[in-house]
Design an enzyme around this catalytic site. Structure first.
Site, short mmCIF file in Angstrom:
data_model
loop_
_atom_site.label_atom_id
_atom_site.label_comp_id
_atom_site.label_asym_id
_atom_site.label_seq_id
_atom_site.Cartn_x
_atom_site.Cartn_y
_atom_site.Cartn_z
N ILE A 146 0.85 -1.20 0.00
CA ILE A 146 0.00 0.00 0.00
C ILE A 146 0.88 1.25 0.00
CG2 ILE A 146 -1.73 1.32 1.32
CD1 ILE A 146 -2.81 -1.47 2.24
N ARG A 228 -4.38 -0.48 10.96
CA ARG A 228 -5.25 -1.22 11.86
C ARG A 228 -5.43 -0.36 13.10
NH1 ARG A 228 -6.70 -4.14 8.42
NH2 ARG A 228 -6.57 -6.40 8.26
N GLU A 257 -14.14 -1.54 16.50
CA GLU A 257 -14.87 -1.39 15.24
C GLU A 257 -16.18 -2.14 15.31
OE1 GLU A 257 -12.46 -2.29 11.79
OE2 GLU A 257 -10.93 -0.88 12.40
N HIS A 276 -13.89 1.01 7.94
CA HIS A 276 -12.98 -0.01 7.41
C HIS A 276 -13.33 -0.35 5.96
CE1 HIS A 276 -9.98 -3.14 9.02
NE2 HIS A 276 -9.87 -3.08 7.71
N GLY A 278 -11.43 0.49 3.30
CA GLY A 278 -10.25 0.62 2.43
C GLY A 278 -10.33 -0.24 1.18
P1 NAD Z 1 2.74 -5.01 3.48
O1 NAD Z 1 3.04 -6.21 4.31
O2 NAD Z 1 2.96 -5.08 2.01
O3 NAD Z 1 3.54 -3.75 4.04
C1 NAD Z 1 3.70 -3.45 5.39
C2 NAD Z 1 4.96 -2.64 5.53
O4 NAD Z 1 5.08 -2.21 6.89
C3 NAD Z 1 6.24 -3.45 5.21
O5 NAD Z 1 7.01 -2.76 4.26
C4 NAD Z 1 6.96 -3.52 6.55
O6 NAD Z 1 8.37 -3.51 6.41
C5 NAD Z 1 6.45 -2.26 7.23
N1 NAD Z 1 6.61 -2.28 8.68
C6 NAD Z 1 6.48 -3.32 9.53
N2 NAD Z 1 6.72 -2.92 10.79
C7 NAD Z 1 7.00 -1.60 10.74
C8 NAD Z 1 7.31 -0.60 11.71
N3 NAD Z 1 7.43 -0.92 13.01
N4 NAD Z 1 7.49 0.66 11.30
C9 NAD Z 1 7.39 1.01 9.99
N5 NAD Z 1 7.14 0.10 9.01
C10 NAD Z 1 6.93 -1.18 9.39
O7 NAD Z 1 1.22 -4.66 3.80
P2 NAD Z 1 0.25 -3.71 2.97
O8 NAD Z 1 -0.48 -4.50 1.94
O9 NAD Z 1 0.97 -2.48 2.56
O10 NAD Z 1 -0.83 -3.37 4.09
C11 NAD Z 1 -0.43 -2.72 5.30
C12 NAD Z 1 -1.50 -2.92 6.34
O11 NAD Z 1 -2.66 -2.21 5.96
C13 NAD Z 1 -1.99 -4.37 6.51
O12 NAD Z 1 -1.18 -5.09 7.41
C14 NAD Z 1 -3.38 -4.21 7.05
O13 NAD Z 1 -3.34 -4.18 8.46
C15 NAD Z 1 -3.79 -2.83 6.54
N6 NAD Z 1 -4.85 -2.92 5.53
C16 NAD Z 1 -6.00 -2.23 5.76
C17 NAD Z 1 -7.02 -2.26 4.81
C18 NAD Z 1 -8.27 -1.46 5.04
O14 NAD Z 1 -9.32 -1.83 4.54
N7 NAD Z 1 -8.20 -0.35 5.74
C19 NAD Z 1 -6.90 -3.03 3.66
C20 NAD Z 1 -5.69 -3.71 3.45
C21 NAD Z 1 -4.68 -3.65 4.39
#
Ligand code: NAD
Length: 302
Positions: A146, A228, A257, A276, A278
């Site tokens: 993302i 989250r 939520e 939620h 997204g």
């Molecule tokens: P992803 O696994 O591709 O990316 C997560 C990134 O966070 C990674 O690059 C990781 O290195 C980084 N990270 C981990 N710990 C960290 C820290 N302490 N500080 C900074 N960076 C850190 O996941 P994604 O597809 O980009 O999604 C991210 C999150 O978004 C998901 O885990 C999920 O919880 C959330 N999400 C929400 C929705 C929604 O509907 N709102 C939809 C999809 C995902």
């Protein structure tokens, strides 16, 4: 082949599934009885140890979306049952919501509506003057699927300069992607006009952004989260918004939520909350539904 689909998924995905399998859909009272199931597809529902142990024929568990925390992965692994999920299918929808949030907060769309509801002045009051986003700096907390899509839109669409805090990102990758990588979250926050949070919720990210971090932000900073609930400390965010030490915020996710009006954040004019949503676009639901069905069928076909 018998596949249980516990919650509604896209119609085109259901048609594809029905062409190849007997489907027990969400409106069937037997949907949670997996004793004769070859596969199960869930969205938010859990798949428990008891259900897995009571399903001798279960060959695959499909998760519509990401976040497999409601599935008992330990038991699935013990029984050699693969869990398939759809990590990339909703990335673009989430990234677009980030810009919806940024633009809506910067231009005070919620506050505008409140003024109209109360009976608007002919010329908008000075308190409704907003901010531009073009050419500004965007701070990303997390540069995964993302975060990197958000960066791409920010650079191509708005000529923004991208600053990243992601301790797992390599300096070489940052250079290649043309983003500024920061060693600390605080140094990134000091630079950012707009901040977007997209990290998973883990023991290290819970409360990652609290009062100490808001103290580093510019008074004109806007922070948005599609991560989250719990990654941003909600009471620290409330304080920062109420005292106007930051400009505004928006969040798609909450500790509880759905959020209720008892959540004080929802009383603030400079905060926008969503349910939620997204990944909830028509396009994303078609992609996610079809991907999970394709992956489940691929496992069933061996
Ligand atoms: P992803 O696994 O591709 O990316 C997560 C990134 O966070 C990674 O690059 C990781 O290195 C980084 N990270 C981990 N710990 C960290 C820290 N302490 N500080 C900074 N960076 C850190 O996941 P994604 O597809 O980009 O999604 C991210 C999150 O978004 C998901 O885990 C999920 O919880 C959330 N999400 C929400 C929705 C929604 O509907 N709102 C939809 C999809 C995902």
């Amino acid at each position: 082949m018998r596949v249980h689909v516990i919650e509604p998924i896209d119609e085109s995905a259901m048609r594809k599934l029905r062409a190849e399998a007997e489907v027990v859909a969400w409106d069937d009272p037997e949907k949670n009885d997996l004793s004769r199931a070859d596969a199960v597809i869930v969205r938010a529902a859990s798949v428990t140890r008891e259900q897995i142990l009571a399903a001798p024929g279960l060959k695959v568990i499909g998760k519509h979306g990401v976040g497999v925390n409601a599935i008992d992965l330990v038991t699935a692994k013990e029984r050699g049952i693969p869990v398939v999920y759809t990590p990339l299918s909703n990335v673009n929808s989430v990234a677009e919501l980030v810009f919806g949030f940024i633009l809506a907060t910067a231009r005070k769309l919620r506050d505008n509506m409140e003024h109209i509801r109360r009976g608007a002045e002919r010329i908008a009051p000075a308190t409704l003057t907003g901010l531009e986003i073009s050419g500004k700096s965007l701070g990303l907390v997390g540069f995964g699927n993302i975060g990197s899509r958000v960066a791409q839109i920010a650079v191509n669409g708005f000529g923004m300069e991208v600053h990243v805090y992601d301790p797992y990102m390599k300096a070489a990758t940052a250079k290649e992607r043309g983003v500024h990588l920061h060693e600390t979250l605080e140094s990134m926050l000091r630079e950012a006009d707009y901040i977007s949070v997209s990290v998973p919720l883990t023991e290290t990210t819970r409360g990652l952004i609290g009062s100490a971090q808001f103290a580093c932000c510019k008074p004109t900073a806007v922070i948005v989260s599609t991560a989250r609930g719990g990654v941003i400390d909600e009471s620290a965010l409330y304080e920062a918004l109420a005292r106007k030490t930051i400009y505004g915020a928006a969040s798609d996710v909450f500790v509880q939520e759905p959020p209720t009006m008892e959540n004080p954040l929802l009383q603030l004019p400079n905060f926008i909350g969503t349910l939620h949503i997204g990944g909830s676009t028509h396009e994303s639901l078609v992609r996610v539904g079809n991907t999970v069905v394709d992956d489940v069928l691929a496992v069933l076909h061996g």
